[in-house]
Structures are given as structure tokens and as C-alpha cells.
Scaffold this motif. Structure first.
Motif, PDB file in Angstrom:
ATOM      1  N   HIS A   1       0.869  -1.180   0.000  1.00  0.00           N
ATOM      2  CA  HIS A   1       0.000   0.000   0.000  1.00  0.00           C
ATOM      3  C   HIS A   1       0.904   1.228   0.000  1.00  0.00           C
ATOM      4  N   PRO A   2       0.495   2.315  -0.670  1.00  0.00           N
ATOM      5  CA  PRO A   2       1.360   3.501  -0.733  1.00  0.00           C
ATOM      6  C   PRO A   2       1.620   4.130   0.632  1.00  0.00           C
ATOM      7  N   VAL A   3       2.795   4.740   0.753  1.00  0.00           N
ATOM      8  CA  VAL A   3       3.133   5.583   1.894  1.00  0.00           C
ATOM      9  C   VAL A   3       3.815   6.843   1.384  1.00  0.00           C
ATOM     10  N   VAL A   4       3.998   7.800   2.294  1.00  0.00           N
ATOM     11  CA  VAL A   4       4.659   9.064   1.999  1.00  0.00           C
ATOM     12  C   VAL A   4       5.987   9.110   2.740  1.00  0.00           C
ATOM     13  N   ASP A   5       7.056   9.463   2.029  1.00  0.00           N
ATOM     14  CA  ASP A   5       8.310   9.820   2.698  1.00  0.00           C
ATOM     15  C   ASP A   5       8.153  11.271   3.128  1.00  0.00           C
ATOM     16  N   ASN A   6       7.919  11.489   4.425  1.00  0.00           N
ATOM     17  CA  ASN A   6       7.524  12.829   4.861  1.00  0.00           C
ATOM     18  C   ASN A   6       8.708  13.736   5.202  1.00  0.00           C
ATOM     19  N   HIS A   7       9.942  13.297   4.875  1.00  0.00           N
ATOM     20  CA  HIS A   7      11.090  14.169   5.141  1.00  0.00           C
ATOM     21  C   HIS A   7      12.265  13.698   4.303  1.00  0.00           C
ATOM     22  N   CYS A   8      12.599  14.484   3.276  1.00  0.00           N
ATOM     23  CA  CYS A   8      13.660  14.119   2.349  1.00  0.00           C
ATOM     24  C   CYS A   8      14.385  15.382   1.904  1.00  0.00           C
TER      25      CYS A   8
ATOM     26  N   GLY B   1      26.415  13.014  -2.646  1.00  0.00           N
ATOM     27  CA  GLY B   1      27.655  13.764  -2.582  1.00  0.00           C
ATOM     28  C   GLY B   1      27.470  15.261  -2.567  1.00  0.00           C
ATOM     29  N   GLY B   2      26.310  15.729  -2.103  1.00  0.00           N
ATOM     30  CA  GLY B   2      26.046  17.159  -2.038  1.00  0.00           C
ATOM     31  C   GLY B   2      25.425  17.743  -3.292  1.00  0.00           C
ATOM     32  N   ASP B   3      25.312  16.967  -4.354  1.00  0.00           N
ATOM     33  CA  ASP B   3      24.685  17.438  -5.596  1.00  0.00           C
ATOM     34  C   ASP B   3      23.219  17.037  -5.617  1.00  0.00           C
ATOM     35  N   PRO B   4      22.331  17.918  -6.073  1.00  0.00           N
ATOM     36  CA  PRO B   4      20.904  17.578  -6.090  1.00  0.00           C
ATOM     37  C   PRO B   4      20.612  16.338  -6.934  1.00  0.00           C
ATOM     38  N   TRP B   5      19.652  15.557  -6.474  1.00  0.00           N
ATOM     39  CA  TRP B   5      19.123  14.488  -7.302  1.00  0.00           C
ATOM     40  C   TRP B   5      18.333  15.085  -8.463  1.00  0.00           C
ATOM     41  N   ASP B   6      18.184  14.326  -9.505  1.00  0.00           N
ATOM     42  CA  ASP B   6      17.151  14.610 -10.495  1.00  0.00           C
ATOM     43  C   ASP B   6      15.828  14.256  -9.829  1.00  0.00           C
ATOM     44  N   ALA B   7      15.034  15.271  -9.515  1.00  0.00           N
ATOM     45  CA  ALA B   7      13.826  15.034  -8.721  1.00  0.00           C
ATOM     46  C   ALA B   7      12.873  14.066  -9.407  1.00  0.00           C
ATOM     47  N   GLY B   8      12.725  14.196 -10.731  1.00  0.00           N
ATOM     48  CA  GLY B   8      11.835  13.296 -11.451  1.00  0.00           C
ATOM     49  C   GLY B   8      12.260  11.852 -11.332  1.00  0.00           C
ATOM     50  N   GLU B   9      13.556  11.599 -11.456  1.00  0.00           N
ATOM     51  CA  GLU B   9      14.066  10.239 -11.337  1.00  0.00           C
ATOM     52  C   GLU B   9      13.882   9.710  -9.920  1.00  0.00           C
ATOM     53  N   ALA B  10      14.159  10.543  -8.921  1.00  0.00           N
ATOM     54  CA  ALA B  10      14.028  10.109  -7.530  1.00  0.00           C
ATOM     55  C   ALA B  10      12.578   9.796  -7.189  1.00  0.00           C
ATOM     56  N   ILE B  11      11.662  10.627  -7.665  1.00  0.00           N
ATOM     57  CA  ILE B  11      10.239  10.406  -7.412  1.00  0.00           C
ATOM     58  C   ILE B  11       9.769   9.122  -8.083  1.00  0.00           C
ATOM     59  N   ALA B  12      10.202   8.892  -9.324  1.00  0.00           N
ATOM     60  CA  ALA B  12       9.803   7.681 -10.053  1.00  0.00           C
ATOM     61  C   ALA B  12      10.352   6.423  -9.374  1.00  0.00           C
ATOM     62  N   ALA B  13      11.605   6.460  -8.915  1.00  0.00           N
ATOM     63  CA  ALA B  13      12.199   5.305  -8.250  1.00  0.00           C
ATOM     64  C   ALA B  13      11.445   4.979  -6.963  1.00  0.00           C
ATOM     65  N   ALA B  14      11.048   6.013  -6.232  1.00  0.00           N
ATOM     66  CA  ALA B  14      10.293   5.798  -5.001  1.00  0.00           C
ATOM     67  C   ALA B  14       8.904   5.247  -5.294  1.00  0.00           C
TER      68      ALA B  14
ATOM     69  N   ALA C   1       7.918   3.455  -7.676  1.00  0.00           N
ATOM     70  CA  ALA C   1       7.971   2.070  -8.152  1.00  0.00           C
ATOM     71  C   ALA C   1       7.909   1.059  -7.014  1.00  0.00           C
ATOM     72  N   VAL C   2       8.262   1.480  -5.792  1.00  0.00           N
ATOM     73  CA  VAL C   2       8.199   0.566  -4.638  1.00  0.00           C
ATOM     74  C   VAL C   2       7.106   0.971  -3.654  1.00  0.00           C
ATOM     75  N   GLY C   3       6.212   1.870  -4.071  1.00  0.00           N
ATOM     76  CA  GLY C   3       5.067   2.221  -3.229  1.00  0.00           C
ATOM     77  C   GLY C   3       5.216   3.477  -2.416  1.00  0.00           C
ATOM     78  N   VAL C   4       6.307   4.221  -2.602  1.00  0.00           N
ATOM     79  CA  VAL C   4       6.485   5.499  -1.897  1.00  0.00           C
ATOM     80  C   VAL C   4       6.075   6.584  -2.886  1.00  0.00           C
ATOM     81  N   THR C   5       4.793   6.881  -2.901  1.00  0.00           N
ATOM     82  CA  THR C   5       4.213   7.629  -4.017  1.00  0.00           C
ATOM     83  C   THR C   5       4.211   9.136  -3.830  1.00  0.00           C
ATOM     84  N   ARG C   6       4.581   9.601  -2.637  1.00  0.00           N
ATOM     85  CA  ARG C   6       4.658  11.035  -2.400  1.00  0.00           C
ATOM     86  C   ARG C   6       5.852  11.324  -1.495  1.00  0.00           C
ATOM     87  N   ILE C   7       6.393  12.528  -1.634  1.00  0.00           N
ATOM     88  CA  ILE C   7       7.573  12.941  -0.879  1.00  0.00           C
ATOM     89  C   ILE C   7       7.357  14.353  -0.358  1.00  0.00           C
TER      90      ILE C   7
END
Length: 290
Positions: free
Chosen positions: A14-21, A28-41, A43-49
Motif C-alpha cells: 500500500h502507498p506511503v509518503v516519505d515525509n522528510h527528504c 555527494g552534495g549534488d541535487p538528485w534529479d527530482a523526477g528520477e528520484a520520485i519515479a524510483a520511489a 515504483a516501490v510504493g512510496v508515491t509522495r515525498i
């Protein structure tokens, strides 16, 4: 050197939210590609950040990201260690300007749901910065109440002091103890004041039995889950970079500790997060089933 990535865990039922990211810190201090990070999450049921900005640069990044990406909302604040740093380097004028900008960003659009992380930290800020730290915490509490935002609290080695400030100022309607780090007694003190308790990868650590006892006594409707990514990677991948797609490791441990069905606990945590952060949440991808 960039730390290695942990393998992808099985998806949650069931989906959950990562409420602190902290996507703006990323690898390494460089921003993630937000779209890629959101999609990866997702895919395993972490549908909101909930993306948290801890300084002016990070707060700006969070506000912009919440505008661009469905499934992501933002929190903005000066971290408890950031306010004393600004004051030490730029004086009162610089600190007032920073507080003013945080207030402007907090009201930028409906996707900014939280004022935080704010609070107190006795680990990295010494006595010379404590007065500014407390003043900044008070300012953020007032801002959360005036704008009807959720207050997200950072508490490191300052349990009693955090509650003293909250009692003096009056807590807002919705507030979250980010990366809850206390025992069952402190959990009860926070819950009695209306808090939601957010559990990070630390609850999976071998030496965290007092934290697991706090998890056991917390009501379902007050429990949240988070990564604090890229920090606090859950067992068995400590030392590797944390990310929202690793929330299933923490959720599975939480269900085991509480003796509850994983899917039912995930559903409760998702509902608790929506309640804790308020508002209408954007549409999110459907989670995969494990």
C-alpha cells in the motif's frame, strides 16, 4: 567520493509518503534529479515525498520542486544550526533578511505545506549560538501558526528544551517530531501535546531499542515514516546513500516491531501523513504490489 547505492527493496502493498527528504542535497552534495528520484520511489510504493529545505538555497529549491513535480510538497525553514551560522557571519541584518525570505517562501503556493525543519540542536551548535537558535525556533513556530502550516521539528539532544519552548509559545494545530529520537516516555510527552512522530531508518539500528519501544506505544494515527535522505540509511545498508525508494525497509521493520499487518500499517501511515500535513494532496502514481 559518492557512496554506493543500495539495492531496490520489494515494493510495499500500500502507498506511503516519505515525509522528510532532502533531494536538494542528494548524492555527494549534488541535487538528485527530482523526477528520477520520485519515479524510483513510486515504483516501490512510496508515491509522495515531502521535500525539506533547511537553508535559503534549499528552501528556494524545495518551493520550485513542489511547483514542478506532482506527488511532491515542500517544507521551508532555517535549520537550527543554520540560523546561528547566518548570525555569526552576517549579523542581525542578515538573519532578519533570511527569516523574511523564509516567510515569503512559506506562503509561495499551496504546495508548501510545512515550516521546517526548525527546532533545537545541542550537538552542532554550542552555547554561544543557543539564544539565536531558540529565537529562530520561536519565530518559526509563530510563522507556522500564522500561515496554518505544519511545524516540522528537529530535536537533537534537546528533548526537554524543545517541549519547554513549545509549551511557552503554544504548538500549532499540526506538528511533527522529525526523525523521532526519544524513548517511550518522551513519545508520550509529545503525543500528549498533539504531535505526530516520524520514524526514520534509525529505528532499524541494532542499538535503537528505546526508539522501537516508542514506536510500539504510539497510536497508529500519529505514526509517520521518513528517510531524511541522503542520511540515516536503514539497516542493512548503513553507509550507503539513503533515498526515498528505501522506505520499504523501514516500514517492514516498523510493522514487525508493532506486530501488525504491513499493508494495514502502510495505509494508516499514509492517512496519518495526509492529516499531519493538511491540504489536498496531488495525484500520485499507483504503487506496485508486492
Amino acid at each position: 567520493m559518492t557512496r554506493p547505492e543500495a539495492p531496490v527493496p520489494a515494493a510495499l502493498p500500500h502507498p506511503v509518503v516519505d515525509n522528510h527528504c532532502h533531494l536538494d542535497i542528494g548524492r555527494g552534495g549534488d541535487p538528485w534529479d527530482a523526477g528520477e528520484a520520485i519515479a524510483a520511489a513510486a515504483a516501490v510504493g512510496v508515491t509522495r515525498i515531502v521535500q525539506i529545505g533547511c537553508d535559503l538555497r534549499g528552501a528556494r529549491w524545495a518551493v520550485e520542486a513542489a511547483q514542478r513535480h506532482p506527488g511532491l510538497v515542500a517544507g521551508v525553514a532555517l535549520h537550527p544550526n543554520e540560523a546561528p551560522r547566518i548570525h555569526a557571519e552576517g549579523g542581525r541584518v542578515a538573519l532578519e533578511a533570511a527569516w523574511d525570505e523564509i516567510e515569503e517562501l512559506a506562503g509561495a503556493h499551496d504546495g508548501v505545506r510545512a515550516v521546517g525543519e526548525t527546532g533545537l540542536d545541542a550537538f552542532r551548535t554550542g552555547e554561544d549560538g543557543r539564544a539565536i537558535q531558540v529565537e529562530s525556533f520561536r519565530r518559526h513556530i509563530d510563522l507556522a501558526k500564522r500561515l496554518d502550516k505544519t511545524l516540522v521539528i528537529h530535536d537533537r539532544d534537546t528533548h526537554d528544551e524543545v517541549l519547554e519552548v513549545l509549551d511557552a509559545e503554544g504548538a500549532p494545530e499540526r506538528w511533527v517530531m522529525h526523525c523521532f529520537s526519544g524513548d517511550a516516555d518522551f513519545a508520550r510527552a509529545c503525543l500528549d501535546r498533539g504531535a505526530h512522530l516520524s520514524f526514520a531508518g534509525t529505528v532499524t539500528f541494532k542499538n535503537a531499542e528505546p526508539l522501537r519501544e516508542a514506536l510500539r506505544i504510539a497510536p497508529r494515527d500519529r505514526i509517520l515514516v521518513e528517510t531524511d535522505a541522503p542520511y540515516l540509511t536503514p539497516h542493512p545498508h548503513r553507509g550507503q546513500t539513503n533515498a526515498s525508494y528505501l522506505v520499504p525497509l523501514t516500514m517492514r521493520l516498523m510493522a514487525e516491531v508493532r506486530g501488525e499487518d504491513l499493508g494495514e500499517l502502510c495505509a494508516a501511515v499514509e492517512g496519518s501523513t495526509f492529516a499531519a500535513f493538511g491540504g489536498v494532496w496531488p495525484a500520485a502514481p499507483t504503487a506496485n504490489k508486492s
